[in-house]
Design a protein around this motif. Structure first.
Motif, mmCIF file in Angstrom:
data_model
loop_
_atom_site.group_PDB
_atom_site.id
_atom_site.type_symbol
_atom_site.label_atom_id
_atom_site.label_comp_id
_atom_site.label_asym_id
_atom_site.label_seq_id
_atom_site.Cartn_x
_atom_site.Cartn_y
_atom_site.Cartn_z
ATOM 1 N N ILE A 107 -5.836 3.198 -3.016
ATOM 2 C CA ILE A 107 -7.458 2.422 -2.336
ATOM 3 C C ILE A 107 -7.678 0.825 -2.999
ATOM 4 O O ILE A 107 -7.030 0.563 -3.384
ATOM 5 N N ARG A 162 -3.637 14.700 4.019
ATOM 6 C CA ARG A 162 -3.225 14.583 2.033
ATOM 7 C C ARG A 162 -2.601 16.158 1.836
ATOM 8 O O ARG A 162 -1.116 16.601 0.904
ATOM 9 N N LEU A 216 -10.605 10.915 -6.245
ATOM 10 C CA LEU A 216 -11.277 9.654 -4.955
ATOM 11 C C LEU A 216 -12.628 9.889 -4.617
ATOM 12 O O LEU A 216 -13.137 9.353 -5.317
ATOM 13 N N GLU A 221 -2.565 8.064 -2.500
ATOM 14 C CA GLU A 221 -3.513 7.173 -1.778
ATOM 15 C C GLU A 221 -3.370 5.877 -2.485
ATOM 16 O O GLU A 221 -3.508 5.698 -3.837
ATOM 17 N N HIS A 279 -2.656 3.142 -6.493
ATOM 18 C CA HIS A 279 -2.770 4.039 -6.077
ATOM 19 C C HIS A 279 -2.195 5.274 -7.077
ATOM 20 O O HIS A 279 -1.882 5.269 -8.044
ATOM 21 N N ILE A 327 2.129 5.142 -0.563
ATOM 22 C CA ILE A 327 1.719 6.336 -0.126
ATOM 23 C C ILE A 327 2.391 7.868 -0.941
ATOM 24 O O ILE A 327 3.794 7.201 0.458
ATOM 25 N N SER A 340 0.360 -1.492 0.154
ATOM 26 C CA SER A 340 0.081 0.109 -0.148
ATOM 27 C C SER A 340 0.846 1.422 0.044
ATOM 28 O O SER A 340 1.388 1.658 1.155
ATOM 29 N N THR A 380 -9.672 4.078 1.047
ATOM 30 C CA THR A 380 -8.327 4.219 1.510
ATOM 31 C C THR A 380 -8.211 3.273 2.163
ATOM 32 O O THR A 380 -7.938 3.241 3.403
#
Length: 407
Positions: free
Chosen positions: A380, A395, A297, A378, A362, A269, A267, A389
């Motif tokens: 997701i 963010r 998003l 993020e 991503h 970021i 994941s 998320t």
């Protein structure tokens, strides 16, 4: 022909039923594509289909997956001897090891042995076999050796066939990605807190890597497919840079891109911080980029296309006077060095892929300007009605104290 010893196992993260279903799904695509078999070399695909997990991918290793009949996992003998410890649902008699004498030789190659093993096990009749031409560790020499010693077989590129099967995640996979998201939250938090003027960049990287390995609560971290990326000062206008031993300057921006990993699921970021007081120019870029990411998003849901998500981002970004030439995102899941992407769907203009529940991506809003930049992202999941998320870090532009103190 060497076969592995049998001993204590580490255990695969999925049931035998799930592995069988995955191989069946790949076979359905093989049949539709006109393939009699696949030679799978990407370590992420090997893990997906067998549970095999080791740092052995720098040597030739393949899974032979036929439309009918039993698959064969073929690798270096010393690795085959331990393959059953992770590929626990894979029968030991279907794991073969080539001898050490073939390693790094100028006049012979493990591919020679692999080809002969395939002929001995499955016969010499002609076949159309797909190979993974995009796999990072499926070398030209391996391909040439297989082609030379399998003259009756038609070797054609499989076009990341297994990757397209991996695109929609099972509930068990989603849970591993949620854990990876928690690890990502911890690692990013550690990295941001370590951003202090005068601190060597490698010490910031060490704080991140410690958090990545430590994991969270009772969930261990795994090694990441990509090292922490750190873009400092004017270099924030360029992605994919790593750290140095230089101290962090005062009054400077720092972009961090990293990942949480758990049982090979990733994941990622990205976040951007400023040590001191950022310029109005950077604040404006950060606000516009964050707003655009949030619009993207909000657009995510089953039935929309990858193009639609990208356009939602672009509309907001363009209204603020900015343009992003690179793609907005890509599919993610299992990751091995040197990449955590799946090489299938890209969130960009004209990608027609229709999103369905349990696809994972991503979304990285990277804006690389001239002498400065801003990144936020993020990892997701597409839910039944929207988006989930995996990480939990604000963010927006993160403000860190300068040497003068205060924010």
């Amino acid at each position: 022909m060497s076969q592995p010893h049998v001993g204590p196992s580490i255990g695969a993260p999925f049931s035998e039923t799930e592995f069988i279903a995955r191989r069946d799904s790949v076979r359905e695509r093989m049949r539709a594509g006109g393939f009699d078999a696949l030679l799978v070399a990407d370590p992420a695909n090997l893990y997906y289909l067998t549970g095999y997990n080791a740092w052995s991918f720098y040597m030739p290793q393949v899974l032979f997956l036929p439309l009918d009949g039993e698959p064969l996992l073929i690798m270096r003998e010393m690795d085959a001897n331990g393959a059953h410890r992770t590929a626990t649902t894979f029968p030991p008699e279907q794991i073969l090891g080539y001898p050490e004498s073939l390693i790094h030789q100028p006049d012979c190659h493990p591919g020679d042995w692999i080809a002969q093993a395939l002929l001995d096990r499955v016969g010499t009749e002609p076949r159309r076999v797909g190979y993974e031409g995009e796999a990072h560790f499926f070398t030209v020499r391996t391909f040439l050796s297989l082609r030379a010693h399998l003259p009756g077989w038609q070797l054609d590129g499989s076009q990341d066939l297994v990757g397209w099967v991996r695109l929609v995640k099972s509930p068990a996979e989603i849970e591993l990605m949620r854990i990876a998201g928690r690890v990502a939250t911890s690692a990013m938090t550690a990295g941001l807190e370590a951003l202090v003027p005068g601190r060597p960049q490698n010490e910031v990287a060490a704080a991140i890597q410690a958090a990545q390995a430590r994991g969270v609560d009772d969930a261990a971290g795994d090694y990441p497919a990509i090292v922490p990326l750190m873009m400092v000062g004017a270099a924030a206008d360029t992605p994919h840079l790593t750290w140095s031993h230089d101290p962090l300057p005062d009054e400077t921006g720092v972009a961090l891109e990293l990942t949480g990993a758990h049982r090979r699921y990733h994941s990622p970021i990205a976040r951007t911080a400023y040590l001191g007081t950022p310029s109005a120019e950077l604040r404006r870029l950060a606000d516009a980029t964050t707003d655009a990411l949030e619009a993207a998003l909000a657009a995510v849901r089953p039935g929309v296309t990858a193009h639609d998500v990208s356009e939602a981002f672009t509309k907001v970004l363009s209204a603020a006077g900015y343009e992003k030439a690179s793609r907005l995102g890509y599919s993610i899941g299992i990751g091995y060095p040197p990449d955590w992407g799946e090489r299938t769907v890209s969130l960009r203009r004209d990608d027609p892929t229709v999103l369905v529940e349990n696809m994972t991506f991503h979304l990285i809003a990277g804006m690389w300007m001239q002498g400065y930049g801003f990144e936020t992202s993020e990892a997701i999941r597409v839910t039944a009605s929207g988006v989930e998320t995996f990480a939990d870090v604000p963010r927006n532009l993160v403000l860190r104290p300068s040497t003068g103190g205060g924010e």
